[in-house]
Scaffold this motif. Sequence first.
Motif, short mmCIF file in Angstrom:
data_model
loop_
_atom_site.label_atom_id
_atom_site.label_comp_id
_atom_site.label_asym_id
_atom_site.label_seq_id
_atom_site.Cartn_x
_atom_site.Cartn_y
_atom_site.Cartn_z
N SER A 1 1.04 -1.48 -0.17
CA SER A 1 0.22 -0.31 0.20
C SER A 1 1.09 1.34 -0.50
O SER A 1 0.20 2.15 -0.86
CB SER A 1 -1.09 -0.07 1.29
OG SER A 1 -1.78 -0.87 1.39
N GLY A 2 1.81 0.95 0.84
CA GLY A 2 2.71 2.88 0.51
C GLY A 2 3.55 2.51 -0.24
O GLY A 2 3.66 3.61 -0.72
N THR A 3 3.98 1.44 -0.70
CA THR A 3 4.40 1.50 -2.66
C THR A 3 4.37 2.05 -3.26
O THR A 3 4.44 3.39 -4.63
CB THR A 3 4.67 0.51 -3.29
OG1 THR A 3 6.32 -0.04 -1.52
CG2 THR A 3 5.73 0.51 -4.24
N LEU A 4 2.90 1.98 -3.35
CA LEU A 4 1.90 2.16 -4.94
C LEU A 4 1.52 3.84 -3.90
O LEU A 4 1.32 4.81 -4.73
CB LEU A 4 0.19 1.07 -4.43
CG LEU A 4 0.59 0.23 -4.96
CD1 LEU A 4 -1.13 -0.41 -4.87
CD2 LEU A 4 0.88 -0.04 -6.45
N ALA A 5 1.06 4.30 -2.88
CA ALA A 5 1.56 5.30 -2.64
C ALA A 5 2.54 5.97 -3.09
O ALA A 5 1.73 7.95 -3.38
CB ALA A 5 0.50 6.08 -1.31
N ILE A 6 3.29 6.11 -2.48
CA ILE A 6 4.86 6.54 -3.36
C ILE A 6 4.03 7.18 -4.69
O ILE A 6 4.62 8.13 -5.58
CB ILE A 6 5.60 5.92 -2.70
CG1 ILE A 6 5.83 6.14 -1.32
CG2 ILE A 6 6.65 6.77 -3.17
CD1 ILE A 6 6.77 5.58 -0.80
N ILE A 7 4.00 6.29 -5.22
CA ILE A 7 4.36 5.64 -6.58
C ILE A 7 3.26 7.15 -7.02
O ILE A 7 2.86 7.88 -8.13
CB ILE A 7 3.98 4.24 -7.72
CG1 ILE A 7 4.70 3.82 -7.25
CG2 ILE A 7 3.31 4.58 -9.11
CD1 ILE A 7 4.53 2.57 -7.80
N ALA A 8 1.79 6.64 -7.25
CA ALA A 8 0.70 7.50 -7.43
C ALA A 8 1.12 9.57 -6.99
O ALA A 8 0.91 10.07 -7.49
CB ALA A 8 -0.70 8.02 -6.26
N LEU A 9 1.31 9.76 -5.94
CA LEU A 9 2.29 10.92 -5.47
C LEU A 9 3.87 11.49 -6.11
O LEU A 9 3.50 12.64 -6.36
CB LEU A 9 2.60 10.62 -3.81
CG LEU A 9 1.44 10.43 -2.98
CD1 LEU A 9 2.05 10.36 -1.66
CD2 LEU A 9 0.26 12.21 -2.92
N GLY A 10 4.37 10.46 -6.85
CA GLY A 10 5.39 10.79 -6.97
C GLY A 10 4.95 10.89 -9.00
O GLY A 10 5.16 11.91 -9.82
N LEU A 11 3.97 10.30 -9.29
CA LEU A 11 3.05 10.88 -10.46
C LEU A 11 2.75 12.22 -10.73
O LEU A 11 3.16 12.53 -11.74
CB LEU A 11 2.18 9.63 -11.19
CG LEU A 11 2.72 8.54 -11.84
CD1 LEU A 11 1.84 6.91 -11.77
CD2 LEU A 11 3.67 8.16 -12.66
N LEU A 12 1.55 12.49 -9.51
CA LEU A 12 1.17 13.38 -9.74
C LEU A 12 2.31 14.83 -9.62
O LEU A 12 1.59 15.89 -10.06
CB LEU A 12 0.71 13.93 -8.63
CG LEU A 12 -1.19 12.74 -8.54
CD1 LEU A 12 -1.91 13.21 -7.25
CD2 LEU A 12 -1.50 13.75 -9.22
N ALA A 13 3.56 14.34 -8.78
CA ALA A 13 4.35 15.71 -9.08
C ALA A 13 5.07 15.48 -10.67
O ALA A 13 5.51 17.12 -10.65
CB ALA A 13 5.54 14.94 -8.10
N LEU A 14 5.60 14.36 -11.01
CA LEU A 14 6.01 14.73 -12.28
C LEU A 14 5.21 15.55 -13.84
O LEU A 14 5.53 15.99 -14.11
CB LEU A 14 6.17 13.24 -13.04
CG LEU A 14 6.50 13.08 -14.29
CD1 LEU A 14 8.13 13.82 -14.30
CD2 LEU A 14 7.18 11.48 -14.55
#
Length: 220
Positions: free
Chosen positions: A78-91
Amino acid sequence: MKPHHEHEFEAAPGLPEALPAGEHILWQGSPDWKRLAVDAFHVKRLSIYFASMLLLQVVLSWDAAAPLRANLGSLSISGTLAIIALGLLALTAKLSATTTMYTITNKRIVMRIGIVLTLSFNLPLRWIQAAQIKPQTDGFGDIALELKGEDRIAYLHLWPHARPWYINQPQPLLRNIADIENVSQLLHKAWLERQHEIENSSVARETRIPVRMPATAFAQ
């Protein structure tokens, strides 16, 4: 070899065609991508939301009798998926900011926006009814443009460079720009001078024979 860049078709940075004679650039700028990520893509709020969900997951699914690895297994996913989602938004926010260019001239505002499909919106100063300034910290801020008449730019075409919640009557928004006080004063001065020119030309047309001018790419 001539260097290649994604906007090399532009006559000048941020402008789809060369400016007509008598028109010049007063200011150009782009959004600050970190502020854009927070304000438009809500990265900070989503970070709090994901953190709350992870904490709730820990409380509801933690089994004291199970091995630590078993308890942390689903939590790490769950934590990894959350980090990926936030990273994509930041990108996405960074790409949006780096491909955006706001230009103020003595006659218009030009907004070049779009990551995949580049759009340029030409907003003559005579079309602007009012401008709303929203200061932020460290000298940054937003400028929302209220347009005259019934013609509107679709909200989805403008986003994230549109004033939030003004969907039926979208207002173009210069987002997260630095030195907001000076930029707003410069825009106000240019708007006043343009209105003065229009008033003077209107008086002149009443006493002179009208001359048909050739069409140009820019509205005057």
